[in-house]
Design a protein around this motif. Structure first.
Motif, short mmCIF file in Angstrom:
data_model
loop_
_atom_site.label_atom_id
_atom_site.label_comp_id
_atom_site.label_asym_id
_atom_site.label_seq_id
_atom_site.Cartn_x
_atom_site.Cartn_y
_atom_site.Cartn_z
N SER B 297 0.87 -1.17 0.00
CA SER B 297 0.00 0.00 0.00
C SER B 297 0.91 1.22 0.00
CB SER B 297 -0.91 0.00 1.23
OG SER B 297 -0.17 0.35 2.37
N PRO B 298 0.38 2.36 -0.49
CA PRO B 298 1.24 3.54 -0.52
C PRO B 298 1.58 4.02 0.89
CG PRO B 298 -0.98 4.06 -1.29
CD PRO B 298 -0.93 2.59 -1.09
N ALA B 299 2.79 4.51 1.06
CA ALA B 299 3.20 5.05 2.36
C ALA B 299 3.62 6.50 2.17
CB ALA B 299 4.35 4.24 2.93
N SER B 300 3.75 7.20 3.28
CA SER B 300 3.98 8.63 3.18
C SER B 300 5.44 9.01 3.01
CB SER B 300 3.43 9.31 4.44
OG SER B 300 4.26 9.01 5.54
N THR B 301 6.34 8.03 3.05
CA THR B 301 7.76 8.40 3.01
C THR B 301 8.17 8.94 1.65
OG1 THR B 301 8.19 6.09 2.62
CG2 THR B 301 8.67 6.90 4.81
N PHE B 302 9.06 9.88 1.69
CA PHE B 302 9.52 10.55 0.48
C PHE B 302 11.04 10.62 0.56
CE2 PHE B 302 10.02 15.07 -1.44
CZ PHE B 302 10.29 14.55 -2.69
N GLN B 303 11.71 9.95 -0.38
CA GLN B 303 13.17 9.93 -0.38
C GLN B 303 13.68 10.85 -1.48
OE1 GLN B 303 15.30 8.18 1.55
NE2 GLN B 303 13.86 6.85 2.65
N PHE B 304 14.63 11.67 -1.14
CA PHE B 304 15.16 12.57 -2.15
C PHE B 304 16.62 12.90 -1.89
CE2 PHE B 304 14.93 16.36 0.56
CZ PHE B 304 13.95 16.02 1.48
N LEU B 305 17.26 13.51 -2.89
CA LEU B 305 18.62 14.02 -2.73
C LEU B 305 18.51 15.53 -2.69
CD1 LEU B 305 20.51 11.75 -5.26
CD2 LEU B 305 21.13 11.97 -2.87
N ALA B 306 19.15 16.14 -1.70
CA ALA B 306 19.04 17.59 -1.55
C ALA B 306 20.33 18.25 -2.00
CB ALA B 306 18.75 17.94 -0.10
N TYR B 307 20.20 19.33 -2.76
CA TYR B 307 21.38 20.10 -3.19
C TYR B 307 21.78 21.08 -2.09
CZ TYR B 307 20.65 18.55 -8.02
OH TYR B 307 20.51 17.81 -9.15
N PRO B 308 23.04 21.11 -1.72
CA PRO B 308 23.46 22.11 -0.72
C PRO B 308 23.47 23.48 -1.37
CG PRO B 308 25.36 20.85 -1.48
CD PRO B 308 24.16 20.28 -2.19
N THR B 309 22.72 24.43 -0.81
CA THR B 309 22.62 25.75 -1.44
C THR B 309 23.93 26.53 -1.31
OG1 THR B 309 21.58 26.40 0.61
CG2 THR B 309 20.15 26.15 -1.30
N TYR B 310 24.78 26.11 -0.36
CA TYR B 310 26.02 26.86 -0.15
C TYR B 310 27.12 26.45 -1.13
CZ TYR B 310 26.65 22.55 2.55
OH TYR B 310 26.67 21.25 2.93
N GLU B 311 26.84 25.49 -2.01
CA GLU B 311 27.87 24.97 -2.89
C GLU B 311 27.69 25.55 -4.30
OE1 GLU B 311 30.22 23.00 -1.37
OE2 GLU B 311 31.29 23.33 -3.27
N ASP B 312 28.70 26.26 -4.80
CA ASP B 312 28.56 26.96 -6.07
C ASP B 312 28.30 26.04 -7.25
OD1 ASP B 312 29.01 29.23 -4.67
OD2 ASP B 312 31.17 29.35 -5.13
N ALA B 313 28.85 24.85 -7.22
CA ALA B 313 28.74 23.95 -8.36
C ALA B 313 27.29 23.64 -8.71
CB ALA B 313 29.50 22.65 -8.08
N TYR B 314 26.39 23.76 -7.72
CA TYR B 314 24.99 23.42 -7.97
C TYR B 314 24.11 24.66 -8.03
CZ TYR B 314 26.90 18.94 -6.64
OH TYR B 314 27.68 17.83 -6.59
N GLU B 315 24.74 25.82 -8.25
CA GLU B 315 23.99 27.06 -8.21
C GLU B 315 23.07 27.19 -9.42
OE1 GLU B 315 26.61 30.33 -7.64
OE2 GLU B 315 24.96 31.73 -7.35
N ASP B 316 23.53 26.69 -10.56
CA ASP B 316 22.76 26.81 -11.80
C ASP B 316 21.65 25.76 -11.80
OD1 ASP B 316 21.81 26.77 -14.42
OD2 ASP B 316 23.74 27.50 -15.19
N VAL B 317 20.39 26.24 -11.98
CA VAL B 317 19.26 25.31 -11.93
C VAL B 317 19.36 24.28 -13.06
CG1 VAL B 317 17.76 26.78 -13.33
CG2 VAL B 317 16.75 25.15 -11.72
N ARG B 318 20.02 24.63 -14.18
CA ARG B 318 20.15 23.69 -15.29
C ARG B 318 21.01 22.50 -14.89
NH1 ARG B 318 21.85 28.12 -19.67
NH2 ARG B 318 23.01 28.75 -17.82
N VAL B 319 22.04 22.77 -14.09
CA VAL B 319 22.88 21.67 -13.60
C VAL B 319 22.04 20.76 -12.71
CG1 VAL B 319 24.87 21.10 -12.17
CG2 VAL B 319 24.97 23.06 -13.72
N ARG B 320 21.24 21.39 -11.82
CA ARG B 320 20.43 20.59 -10.89
C ARG B 320 19.44 19.73 -11.65
NH1 ARG B 320 20.20 25.68 -7.78
NH2 ARG B 320 17.99 25.95 -8.26
#
Lengths: 307, 542
Positions: B297-320
């Protein structure tokens, strides 16, 4: 004898302090954040963090905390787990399970182990001897979690001969985990006995006894058996200490909430107070068990005297 | 349901020895084969059994037997009245809760004051209740939970709270509770379905520690004996239950396991009736072992990877977005999780009202060519390698490594999974801005509302927004939704907020949880609700 026991008891004090300090420092050295561990991946409410930090002196240096701990201990207070349960209660609940397991394991390993060892040792090179050697080798080389899981799946789940887990069905529940727990020591004891018996059979005093016409029954029971048991008793004594310490792996596989089970759980969630409490208890038991063994030597071997 | 077909012959000399020494004296097992109407279920050792301080699944499950919540949820996950007669508000700020007649298991009537006392206890900071933060929306919460003046590292301790009662909470009469919130919140009724909002009888407050060994509730089951730590919690049907349908079973044994594999073997042996989570290790064989007794049955858990906002390499939304597009979610779900989880392409779970499929759009669609093109457009990846952070104790290595393999292959980037022993340590590294890559996060819903995903995870300063995502427009929409007149209106606003997430891509949605559970042949009607609890009033014995 009395003085010897008193001296040994006094020696326990520094050993106890030393070991608990080491454990205390080690649990702190794991680092991490015990409060966060309680909450898994959820954020810890500030109020909880503040309350727990204050209650367990989490912000104090280790020697202050150790002092709190020792002074509590002297008054018979083991403190509380991070979940708020009195550790003394936890120990009192865990102990009977571990005792029952240890009892079964000890019975199994001493009766079967010594029995098999004697048969093999008395008839070296025979079929029985080879059988004992081979089977003990197998048991020694297979890790206990494999033995435990295989036993649980087959004896418990597939054939349903014994309850696969838990402690809710009386002594039956402890039978399988007890045997599994004792199996490795059983193998060592069998081999130890075998070696010791065959060595004693070729000693001068046994030959002399035979030469002067003692009945072989008496030679065996008085001269061979008694002397052969000294190393075995040493091993059993150490094993009692180990068994009382609970069997982390076995208790976990069979869901027996004994000492090992609690220690394992406390390690996982880094519940320092519980870990230190249980281990302090183990240290005491280990020290007492080794004292008991030393005293038993004197019973088995009249040449050994303590003053 | 019974234990081993106790082959007495196994009992050799050892048994005789055991009997002789009375070591097995405490034989508690009843050998009565098919104890009618009794069902056993696995739980882990509950942390606590006090409503306001129970927020984990095992404690929730036990308390769900002992208590009836104010509201339950229908098939569309909308609240329906249970212990409450009505929950109404003119302005979404002041709420009036009317109670149905009910009695405690000790025979006393349940009064509005019982609720008020329990909630005040939960909200009072020094009680350190796990569910404390649930009362954060009530007026007067701050006065009961002063913050540490110099942060938790500082030497000063937090001052004593000024109040020990919520100013926004009062019992108008025996059957009416009035709640004033500090800000309007349209989803308040849904919030009340949670364990934390159960009432507590007067006797509980004399000695809370003693109360929790055998909690008295007002639910369909009552305690049978005390909580046997690490072993068992037994409950039996409460004969005077008035708050809903009587359960179809007479009693439940909540057996406490430390290891799910052990519980699974017990299920196969017929020693356990309901297994709430089938362990991943046996997922391969469980379907054939259990046949149609294998359920999901469906459960409420949600697994994701979070981008650290303090890291420049992931600043561009296109990269993300490019990184997200290079991940084949379905393959990982099938191969690593054997179908025990579901691929996620939205930012809220399918168990809440207002969920829409695929709100993440193109950015969550597996398309290696487009991902590569998007990354090139953004001028390539600026860092030297992508590092995925995960806690080593949670069984995450496999999927993180698989995800990295996909990224390496599809984007030609160096990618490594970096295990960190505990989740707490990972969080500390993120807080100190030491960890330079996306890290895994998981979220379990507290109450069934979109807001419970959007608020804590993505709003500025949200309680689990460790990565520091902040968007004013988003914050405003979430707040507007809370203040909306009706649930429908609120959902509409929150959906707009979710669309912003799809544009900003602060995290990579990966998977939604599924409850994978099983039961023995002796029970029917086993279902798991959106709080991951087995629904007790639907279980039947076969």
């Amino acid at each position: 004898m009395g003085r010897y026991v008193a001296r040994r008891l006094l020696q326990m004090i520094p050993v106890f302090i030393g070991t608990t300090v080491i454990i205390f420092v080690l649990t702190l050295a794991i680092g991490g954040d015990p409060v966060q561990n309680l909450y898994g991946e959820r954020p810890v409410p500030d109020s909880v963090r503040i309350a727990l930090t204050e209650q367990y002196h989490l912000d104090e240096p280790w020697y202050v905390r150790y002092w709190y701990y020792l002074s509590g201990l002297v008054q018979g207070d083991f403190g509380n787990s991070l979940n708020g349960r009195p550790i003394l209660d936890m120990i009192a609940e865990a102990w009977p399970h571990t005792l029952r397991l240890a009892f079964i394991a000890l019975i199994v390993e001493s009766i079967i182990g010594i029995g098999a060892g004697l048969m093999a040792g008395l008839k070296r090179g025979s079929f029985v001897d080879n059988l004992v050697l081979l089977s003990t080798l197998t048991v020694i080389s297979v890790p206990i979690f494999v033995i435990g899981n295989v036993a649980q799946i087959f004896i418990g789940a597939k054939w349903q001969l014994l309850p696969p887990s838990g402690t809710l069905e009386g002594w039956q529940s402890y039978l399988m985990p007890g045997i599994v727990l004792g199996s490795v020591s059983l193998a060592y004891i069998a081999r130890l006995t075998r070696a010791s018996v065959s060595e004693n059979l070729s000693t001068d005093y046994v030959r002399t006894a035979r030469a002067k016409g003692l009945p072989s029954r008496r030679i065996f029971s008085v001269h061979v058996l008694r002397n052969s048991l000294i190393p075995v008793v040493t091993y059993l004594g150490v094993d009692i200490g180990t068994l009382m310490g609970g069997a982390m792996v076995t208790e976990r596989i069979f869901n027996i909430p004994g000492v090992g089970f609690n220690v394992f759980k406390a390690t996982q969630i880094e519940d320092g107070p519980v870990l230190v409490g249980f281990v302090s208890m183990l240290v005491i038991i280990y020290l007492l068990a080794s004292l008991l063994v030393d005293l038993l030597y004197a019973v088995l071997d009249p040449r050994i005297r303590y003053v | 349901m019974r234990g081993a077909k106790s082959a007495k012959w196994v009992a050799s000399a050892i048994v005789v020895a055991m009997a002789a020494t009375a070591c097995g004296g405490g034989s508690e097992g009843d050998d009565s084969g098919s104890a009618s109407g009794k069902v056993s279920m696995d739980i882990a050792e509950p942390k606590r059994l006090i409503p306001a301080t129970t927020t984990e699944s095992s404690g929730n499950q036990v308390l769900s037997a002992l208590f009836t919540p104010l509201v339950n949820f229908d098939d569309e996950n909308k609240p329906v009245m249970a212990a409450a007669e009505s929950i109404e508000s003119e302005d979404n700020k002041t709420w009036t809760i009317k109670l149905k007649d009910a009695t405690w298991h000790n025979g006393d009537p349940v009064t509005a004051q019982n609720y008020v006392d329990a909630w005040n206890w939960g909200a009072y900071g020094p009680n350190a209740a796990d569910g404390n933060y649930f009362f954060g929306t009530f007026e007067g919460y701050e006065a009961m939970n002063p913050t540490d003046p110099d942060g938790e590292e500082g030497p000063k301790e937090a001052p004593e709270p000024e109040a020990d009662k919520l100013s926004g909470l009062k019992a108008v009469d025996d059957k009416t509770i009035e709640v004033t919130l500090s800000a309007p919140f349209s989803g308040f009724a849904s919030l009340l379905g949670y364990t934390v909002f159960y009432p507590m009888p007067e006797v509980a407050f004399d000695d809370v520690e003693a109360y929790e060994e055998a909690p008295i509730g007002q639910g369909p089951f009552k305690m049978d004996g005390e909580w046997q730590h690490d072993q068992l919690v037994s409950v039996t049907a409460y004969e005077d239950y008035k708050l809903g349908d009587k359960p179809k079973i007479d009693a439940i044994d909540f057996k406490i396991y430390q290891d799910q594999n052990t519980a699974y073997n017990d299920l196969l042996a017929g020693n356990l009736d309901i297994l709430r989570t089938i362990p991943t290790e046996v997922m391969g064989t469980a379907q054939s072992d259990l046949g149609d007794r294998y359920k999901t049955s469906p459960a409420s858990t949600f697994q994701f990877l979070a981008y650290p906002t303090y890291e420049d390499a992931y600043e561009d939304v296109r990269v993300r977005k490019a990184i997200s597009m290079a991940i084949d979610r379905d393959q990982i779900v099938d191969v690593v999780f054997q179908g025990s989880q579901e691929a996620a392409r939205s930012f809220v779970s399918p168990v809440v009202g207002g969920y829409r499929e695929n709100t993440c759009g193109e950015a969550c669609k597996f398309d290696p060519e487009a991902a590569k093109a998007l990354l090139d457009e953004a001028g390539g990846f600026k860092g030297d390698k992508i590092e995925f952070g995960y806690n080593a104790d949670g069984g995450h290595k496999q999927w993180v490594d698989a995800t990295c393999d996909q990224i390496r292959k599809n984007l030609d980037l160096e990618c490594v999974g970096t295990p960190i022993p505990k989740f707490a340590e990972l969080l500390t590294q993120v807080e100190n801005e030491q960890f330079g890559g996306p890290f895994r996060m998981g979220w379990i819903m507290d109450y069934p509302s979109m807001e419970n995903y959007l608020g804590p995870l993505f709003s500025t300063g949200g309680s689990s927004n460790y990565y520091g995502y902040s968007n004013e427009e988003f914050d405003k929409l979430v707040a507007d939704g809370r203040a909306a007149k009706t649930e429908e209106e609120a959902i509409e606003i929150w959906q707009k907020a979710e669309d912003i997430l799809a544009e900003d891509m602060p995290v990579i949605p990966l998977r939604f949880g599924k409850n994978v559970f099983g039961h023995s042949e002796s029970v029917n009607g086993v279902e798991i609700d959106l709080y991951n609890n087995v629904v007790l009033d639907k279980i039947e014995t076969a």
